[in-house]
Design a protein around this motif. Structure first.
Motif, PDB file in Angstrom:
ATOM      1  N   UNK A  46      20.352  32.666  21.950  1.00  0.00           N
ATOM      2  CA  UNK A  46      21.408  31.477  22.172  1.00  0.00           C
ATOM      3  C   UNK A  46      20.735  30.109  22.487  1.00  0.00           C
ATOM      4  N   UNK A 102      37.288  33.072  26.468  1.00  0.00           N
ATOM      5  CA  UNK A 102      36.122  32.670  25.606  1.00  0.00           C
ATOM      6  C   UNK A 102      35.824  33.602  24.477  1.00  0.00           C
ATOM      7  N   UNK A 157      34.034  34.744  21.272  1.00  0.00           N
ATOM      8  CA  UNK A 157      32.606  35.037  20.831  1.00  0.00           C
ATOM      9  C   UNK A 157      32.497  35.395  19.306  1.00  0.00           C
ATOM     10  N   UNK A 173      23.780  23.584  18.094  1.00  0.00           N
ATOM     11  CA  UNK A 173      25.120  22.886  18.811  1.00  0.00           C
ATOM     12  C   UNK A 173      25.176  23.088  20.245  1.00  0.00           C
ATOM     13  N   UNK A 218      26.045  39.975  23.291  1.00  0.00           N
ATOM     14  CA  UNK A 218      25.679  38.878  22.187  1.00  0.00           C
ATOM     15  C   UNK A 218      24.174  38.647  22.599  1.00  0.00           C
ATOM     16  N   UNK A 251      27.159  22.281  22.347  1.00  0.00           N
ATOM     17  CA  UNK A 251      28.466  22.193  23.269  1.00  0.00           C
ATOM     18  C   UNK A 251      28.842  23.918  23.539  1.00  0.00           C
ATOM     19  N   UNK A 252      28.013  24.723  23.011  1.00  0.00           N
ATOM     20  CA  UNK A 252      28.304  26.076  23.075  1.00  0.00           C
ATOM     21  C   UNK A 252      27.669  26.960  24.296  1.00  0.00           C
ATOM     22  N   UNK A 296      20.939  28.722  19.097  1.00  0.00           N
ATOM     23  CA  UNK A 296      22.400  28.184  18.901  1.00  0.00           C
ATOM     24  C   UNK A 296      22.868  26.825  19.679  1.00  0.00           C
ATOM     25  N   UNK A 330      27.498  34.927  27.274  1.00  0.00           N
ATOM     26  CA  UNK A 330      27.197  35.896  26.742  1.00  0.00           C
ATOM     27  C   UNK A 330      25.897  36.410  27.199  1.00  0.00           C
ATOM     28  N   UNK A 373      32.415  17.200  20.111  1.00  0.00           N
ATOM     29  CA  UNK A 373      32.057  17.544  21.181  1.00  0.00           C
ATOM     30  C   UNK A 373      33.140  18.348  22.144  1.00  0.00           C
ATOM     31  N   UNK A 415      28.994  26.954  27.473  1.00  0.00           N
ATOM     32  CA  UNK A 415      29.605  27.994  28.153  1.00  0.00           C
ATOM     33  C   UNK A 415      29.709  29.482  27.659  1.00  0.00           C
ATOM     34  N   UNK A 416      29.536  29.515  26.209  1.00  0.00           N
ATOM     35  CA  UNK A 416      29.531  30.769  25.536  1.00  0.00           C
ATOM     36  C   UNK A 416      28.023  31.456  25.947  1.00  0.00           C
ATOM     37  N   UNK A 464      31.358  19.879  16.573  1.00  0.00           N
ATOM     38  CA  UNK A 464      30.219  19.187  17.164  1.00  0.00           C
ATOM     39  C   UNK A 464      30.705  17.775  17.302  1.00  0.00           C
ATOM     40  N   UNK A 517      30.047  37.592  17.632  1.00  0.00           N
ATOM     41  CA  UNK A 517      29.850  38.905  18.273  1.00  0.00           C
ATOM     42  C   UNK A 517      31.401  39.607  18.152  1.00  0.00           C
ATOM     43  N   UNK A 574      34.981  22.084  22.656  1.00  0.00           N
ATOM     44  CA  UNK A 574      34.943  23.453  21.918  1.00  0.00           C
ATOM     45  C   UNK A 574      36.326  24.034  21.569  1.00  0.00           C
TER      46      UNK A 574
END
Lengths: 160, 417, 82, 619
Positions: free
Chosen positions: B394, A40, A42, B401, B417, B403-404, B397, B411, D153, B406-407, D150, A45, D155
């Motif tokens: 987050x 993943x 980031x 969005x 982060x 769909x983030x 964030x 994090x 959908x 998992x991030x 987005x 960051x 990533x």
């Protein structure tokens, strides 16, 4: 000696050699989208996080499986999906609180890391030692496991 | 020590295994009431499309119970005497216990309409039901599926794959109302229609009657449907009839405390039959889902084995694959008042995601989610909800969005982060 | 005599303490060669890849190149870019 | 197996997407990516076509090693006729897009025509369709990237996209992928904009099939990786300091141009160097550099991920622009030079900010920085006035002015539109064409041809104009890779330039990164191609293919109207001697090298491949 994958985000450069190695090991082709380890990114960051199953002791996936398709490999302690038995019901995918069991459309089964029978291809391919396969007691991937035990177990049940 | 477990579904089997681990010398008896070895109802849809044979539905291998020293009986339980700690079976034999686990599961219920008892009207709950459906649902058969809830949607695909002419009749305004909101339920309906299934929502079946070699199904909108087979999938109820007179408290399910213990200290209840604690609300209710059943089985068994293990509640969650379109719901997917939420809706691609956040000090905690379409690493939704992780920056964030997810999870759990 | 030593990239840490990023004024004896300085500052020979005196390459014969008062000796490890 | 053997033809005028088989004869002759796509362009378009007309085509192409485990095997190139130059344009990019194309089953995508309205191409394996992009037009490359992620959908979607500058007609627009990787030079993004194609969004899950000779392949790949890991440049230098380590080196050897190449040597170089990027700054104690980063499959990982000082003037008052508050890609050496040394600005944070904007809005920092530098020289000479610049005080060294003119370029208004023409047109407009530091209209990179002779010959003869990565003789002339040659000598430089140019053409056609060649020779590369591709790919064949590609590009340019007269350097580099430093007194001696270069190339004195050369190379 039990060995585990140790994933160190600080060393990861995001090159995805691990994803190619994993998909090649499992499918005989380079197909990052079907890798069982995932990196993943980031962006804000400037960090990269390789991520896969910790083979946790608690094995939510194994417990949730309605047809006994996930079993423990006794030599590696990996939780392994037996494709012949998996019916593709996906219960394990929501049961695993780490999100490391995924449904695979192409096969109609679920897929997860099985430690490649004790010689993980991802660790072999990693150029920066962000992924290593080392003595389980020494792994900092206790971080993930500690998280597991601290939060999820605590939420679900505690022994007093 | 003699442990008896009534019910050989996933909950009962996990409980028996856990007991064996913790009490190596105890006598453990597992009682089922169907002729087959313990099997999983979750696997029935795959049996219906010949993806697996019957034994593919079995929870464990043949010799498993013997190897673990678990006695397995197949006999309906007729009554329990909690005073003398005896279980009576259908053949009148009696078994004594020190600790008893009621994991008797649930059974399908059908609405009281005319014709519901006709021979070609079936529920789809047991392997025996599945055999009947297999025999009747042939290519070109007219099949009416009553109810588009979890079970209805799970077996939908197998019926389509069997080549039947399928009509789904759902009295609610959308499909899977207990799992999807209007948007997602509407999209799922559109998907099913695209796949050639006739879907009638906000429609009730009022009567079923024999008509020639088949049946006529009357609808409350005045129309009627021809059917060779009617499958009812209109919900389930806990199996508690045999507890009458036992003194075990039942109130839409067996009442338990947070150690899954009933009002009778030596008796525990778990799985679909038990009103266990809900993680999200803290209230006690019947969830009737597989992961909860196995959670319950394990925790009840640990307590039966003499440990003091508290159940903090199970997360209500579901995953369904309806004709290839995946749907998910977790926790408080309908949200709470004043809680923030965010969705993305992409009807062309049959994608939808909706996240729900808590309020006050939990305003940056994920409390529920529902999705339609493929969602990689979906288990982390459970992880985020159950660990009550504060998402901090987050959350913004994710509102931007979703769909983030998992991030956000990585994090916040790996502390960068 | 006084001269200047400049170390760059991964060799920077071999510089004695000082204010400038890369440059130090150092004292050496008359007759000191480029090789002498490389050795006295413990620069691994294979790491002294780009060696300049006053901007001019000293490629071979580092042990014969005698430094002069006021010279600037600049050293890099093997590097590249694009 | 190496090639998917499938190309996608997208007719933007008709709105159609049509698969067709790859021409395998051409693949055998031109390998892939740069070479193969050039062959298609040559065969399918008139070299005299206007670059921004619907008749020009734009090709996105991968190489046979793209998407495999070969280190750095993730490259793709954009090939078209460049609007800045009118010459063949081939811009190579890393990141993760090339792999995704390959995983979706495509070697190459050919765009032709022009869409009546803005569209983007969506590819999901076999599915390829043009979709409306009105909602993306007018958005920055980053915003459009976010919106596409987005909307889908997904990533894992990979996106190549143009920024607002390309839409506004800036002639050096890039195609940006993965937010901070770019097919950067010659204005390939501007061609994409002219076709009303905002973006290409790709998702590939088909996998790249195992090479036909897998044992040999993995052996060759493992050997290659070991060579990279053990080489001090690719194993240590590049990951630690990135390309920016060169700032002090090139300055130190008297090869760093400054202030529109008026000077050689920049006193602020060390402030904007790779080493400086590691230093903690005063405001928060953190360095500019956050981490190094890899492109797909790369075991070198030279990429820079950096942050701007939050207290810096460029972003201090931009709370509404969160994209500049976190980390992003840059600085790389070329950008640090063009935006910094060439404009006389030694403010690392200002350069990082401008570099972020280059990525966010998709324009080439080299051409941009050089054009600003030319404008600064004209400004100081009084030929450009405050009125022209809209009040921007465009003196050398003025960081605020650099930031202001960057933001003006993005909007395309006022002086921004003038900068967007590139230095050649700008200098012509203000009456001093000689001040454009460019060849064939393409601005110079960061090595002064007076202080380093061979690179001057390479610039003059490079098929896309002044470009270092067509024949990076710096490796030999300065860095001693593979062997050191004397930077101020002209002897042997024609041979050196030809060898580098041919080898580079091959590397750019294989799907791998040129930076591997700091450690790899053709003897490391050929076995990897050989094991991955059918046929016998010896070192000799690889070099011949490289030479064939070079000549094909040359013939395209000749047919487009370029002649030997265009193989030249600006007067300044031939006449104005370096004023100070170790290379004092030097000018570039192109005249000593060019005839010999033509000769060893097998070209006539007028710079055209002789019939023998054409026949020898099977052109």
């Amino acid at each position: 000696m039990q060995r585990s994958l140790y994933l160190d985000p600080a060393k990861c450069t995001g090159c995805l050699q691990c994803e190619m190695a994993c998909s090649y090991e499992k499918l005989g082709e380079f197909n990052p989208s079907r890798s069982l380890i995932k990196v993943f990114t980031f962006h804000e960051e400037g960090r990269f996080a390789p991520y896969t199953c910790t083979q946790c002791d608690d094995a939510w996936c194994l417990r949730a499986c309605p047809v006994d398709a996930i079993t423990i490999n006794l030599s590696t302690a990996a939780k392994v999906v037996n494709e012949a038995k998996c019916v593709g019901c996906k219960v394990c995918t929501i049961a695993c609180p780490f999100g490391t069991v995924n449904y695979v459309h192409e096969t109609g089964k679920v897929g997860k890391c099985d430690l490649c029978d004790g010689d993980p291809a991802c660790a072999r391919a990693c150029p920066t030692e962000a992924i290593t396969f080392i003595d389980a007691n020494a792994t900092g991937y206790e971080r993930m496991r500690a998280f597991a035990e601290k939060s999820i177990s605590a939420a679900n049940a505690t022994a007093s | 020590m003699q442990h008896i477990i009534i019910g050989a579904g996933p909950c009962g089997v996990v409980a028996a295994e856990t007991l064996r681990k913790k009490s190596p010398s105890a006598k453990i008896t597992l009682i089922g009431n169907e002729p087959e070895p313990p099997y999983s109802r979750m696997a029935i849809p795959y049996y219906l499309v010949n993806k697996i044979t019957e034994d593919g539905t079995y929870l464990r291998q043949d010799q498993h119970y013997k190897e673990l020293g678990i006695d397995y009986l197949s006999q309906p339980v007729t009554s329990i005497d909690t005073g003398s700690q005896l279980v009576t079976l259908a053949d009148q034999s009696q078994l004594p216990y020190d600790k008893l686990l009621i994991a008797s599961g649930s059974h399908p219920v059908s609405p009281p309409i005319e014709g519901i008892d006709l021979p070609h009207v079936h529920s789809c709950w047991t392997l025996e039901d599945a055999r009947q459906i297999t025999a009747l649902a042939k290519t070109g058969s007219n099949v009416v599926l009553m109810g588009a809830g979890f079970i209805g949607c799970i077996i939908l695909e197998s019926l389509v794959k069997r080549g039947v002419n399928l009509t789904v009749v759902e009295m609610s305004d959308r499909m899977i109302p207990r799992m999807l909101n209007e948007t997602a339920g509407g999209l799922l309906k559109k998907w099913c229609i695209k796949k050639g299934v006739k879907v009638l929502t906000s429609t009730k079946i009022t009567a079923i009657s024999e008509s020639g070699s088949g049946m006529q199904v009357a609808l409350d909108n005045g129309d009627s449907l021809l059917a060779d087979l009617v499958i009812t999938a209109t919900g389930v109820k806990p199996n508690t009839d045999f507890l009458q007179g036992s003194g075990i408290e039942v109130d839409n399910g067996v009442v338990v405390n947070n150690r899954l213990q009933t009002n009778i200290p030596s008796v525990y209840a778990a799985g679909d039959v038990a009103r266990g604690k809900d993680f999200s609300t803290g209230n006690f209710s019947v969830q009737a889902i597989q992961p909860t059943a196995t959670d319950h089985g394990r925790i009840a068994a640990l307590n039966m084995a003499g440990m003091d293990v508290e159940h903090h509640g199970s997360l209500n969650m579901n995953v369904l694959d309806t004709l290839g379109l995946l749907s998910y719901s977790f926790g408080l997917w309908m949200g709470v008042e004043e809680g923030d939420s965010v969705s993305l809706y992409n009807p062309e691609a049959y994608q939808y995601i909706n996240l729900r956040f808590g309020v006050d000090e939990d305003e940056d905690v994920l409390i529920g989610a529902s999705m339609l379409g493929d969602t990689a690493h979906v288990g982390i939704v459970r992880g985020l909800i159950e660990s009550r992780i504060h998402l901090r920056e987050w959350k913004e964030r994710l509102l931007d969005n979703p769909i983030r997810l998992m991030e956000a999870y990585l994090a916040r759990t790996q502390e960068f982060g | 005599m006084k001269m200047y030593l400049e170390l760059y990239a991964s060799l920077m840490h071999l510089l004695p303490p000082g204010k400038s990023r890369h440059q130090r004024e150092i004292s050496v004896n008359e007759g000191t060669t480029v090789q002498d300085v490389i050795e006295s500052y413990h620069i691994p020979p294979e790491m002294a890849h780009i060696v300049l005196v006053n901007g001019h390459f000293v490629c071979d014969e580092r042990d014969k190149h005698i430094l002069q008062e006021g010279d600037t000796l600049s050293i890099w490890p093997p590097v590249a870019g694009g | 197996m190496s090639w998917t053997r499938k190309i996608l033809r997208v007719n933007l005028t008709e709105g159609t997407c049509t698969p067709e088989p790859l021409n395998m004869q051409w693949a055998n002759d031109y390998l892939g990516q740069r070479g193969l796509a050039t062959k298609y362009l040559v065969e399918e378009t008139d070299p005299k076509v206007h670059p921004l007309s619907p008749e020009n085509k734009l090709i996105m192409a991968t190489g046979p090693l793209t998407g495999t485990m070969v280190s750095t095997g993730g490259r793709y190139s954009v090939i078209t006729k460049g609007p800045l130059t009118g010459a063949i344009a081939c811009s190579n990019s890393g990141g993760f897009l090339g792999n995704e194309f390959k995983n979706a089953g495509w070697d190459m995508i050919i765009f032709e025509g022009r869409s009546p309205t803005p569209v983007y191409l969506y590819i999901e394996n076999d599915l390829a369709e043009l979709r409306p992009a009105e909602h993306l037009w007018g958005k920055s490359a980053w915003e459009a990237d976010d919106i596409l992620h987005a909307d889908h959908q997904d990533p894992n979607l990979r996106v190549a996209v143009i920024g607002r500058t390309s839409e506004n007609g800036c002639l050096f627009g890039c195609v940006i992928n993965d937010r901070h990787r770019a097919a950067g030079r010659s204005g390939v993004g501007t061609v994409m904009a002219s076709k009303h194609l905002k973006a290409v969004a790709v998702r590939g899950t088909l996998g790249v099939a195992a090479p036909h000779s897998s044992d040999e392949f993995f052996k060759a790949v493992a050997d290659g990786k070991e060579v990279l890991a053990e080489n001090p440049v690719t194993g240590q230098g590049l990951p630690t300091y990135g390309t920016q380590v060169l700032m002090n080196v090139i300055n130190g050897v008297g090869g760093l141009p400054a202030r529109n190449m008026r000077d050689v040597g920049f006193e602020g170089a060390e402030n904007i160097s790779g080493e400086a990027m590691h230093e903690p700054r005063a405001s928060d104690g953190k360095p500019n550099l956050v981490t190094n980063a890899a492109c797909f499959g790369c075991t070198i990982a030279c990429g820079r991920i950096s942050t701007i000082d939050k207290t810096h003037f460029s972003i201090r008052d931009k709370a509404d622009k969160p994209q500049y508050q976190g980390a992003s890609g840059g600085l790389e050496y070329e950008a640090a030079w063009s935006l910094g040394a060439d404009t006389g600005v030694d403010d690392l944070d200002a350069l990082t900010y401008v570099n972020f904007v280059c990525n966010e809005d998709g324009f080439d920092p080299i051409s941009f920085g050089c054009t600003v530098a030319a404008a600064m020289e004209l400004f100081e000479a009084g030929k450009i006035t405050l009125e022209d610049t809209g009040g921007i005080d465009l003196r050398f060294g003025n960081a605020e002015a650099l930031v202001a003119v960057t933001e003006a370029l993005v909007t395309g208004e006022g002086f921004g539109a003038v900068i967007g023409m590139g230095s050649k047109r700008l200098c012509e407009k203000y009456g001093d064409a000689d001040l454009s530091m460019s060849v064939k209209g393409l601005e110079f990179p960061a090595y002064d041809p007076r202080g380093i002779q061979g690179i001057g010959l390479n610039y003059a003869t490079s098929n896309r104009g002044a470009c270092h990565v067509r024949g990076y003789t710096i490796a030999s002339e300065i860095l001693g890779i593979p062997v050191k040659t004397e930077q101020t000598d002209t002897d042997g430089k024609p041979e050196l330039v030809k060898a580098f140019q041919d080898a580079t053409a091959l590397v750019d056609s294989a799907g791998i990164c040129l930076f591997t060649t700091f450690a790899w020779g053709m003897e490391n590369i050929a076995p990897q191609i050989d094991a991955a591709c059918e046929g016998d790919w010896s070192v000799e064949r690889c070099l011949e293919v490289g030479e064939r590609i070079w000549n094909l590009e040359r013939m395209y340019n000749n047919a487009a109207g370029f002649t030997a007269d265009d193989d030249k350097l600006p007067k300044r580099l031939l006449k104005e001697a370096i004023k100070s430093g170790p290379t004092k007194g030097q000018v570039n001696r192109l005249g000593e090298m060019l005839p010999k270069y033509y000769e060893i190339r097998g070209w006539t004195e007028s710079g055209e491949p002789t019939p023998e050369t054409v026949s020898r190379l099977g052109l």
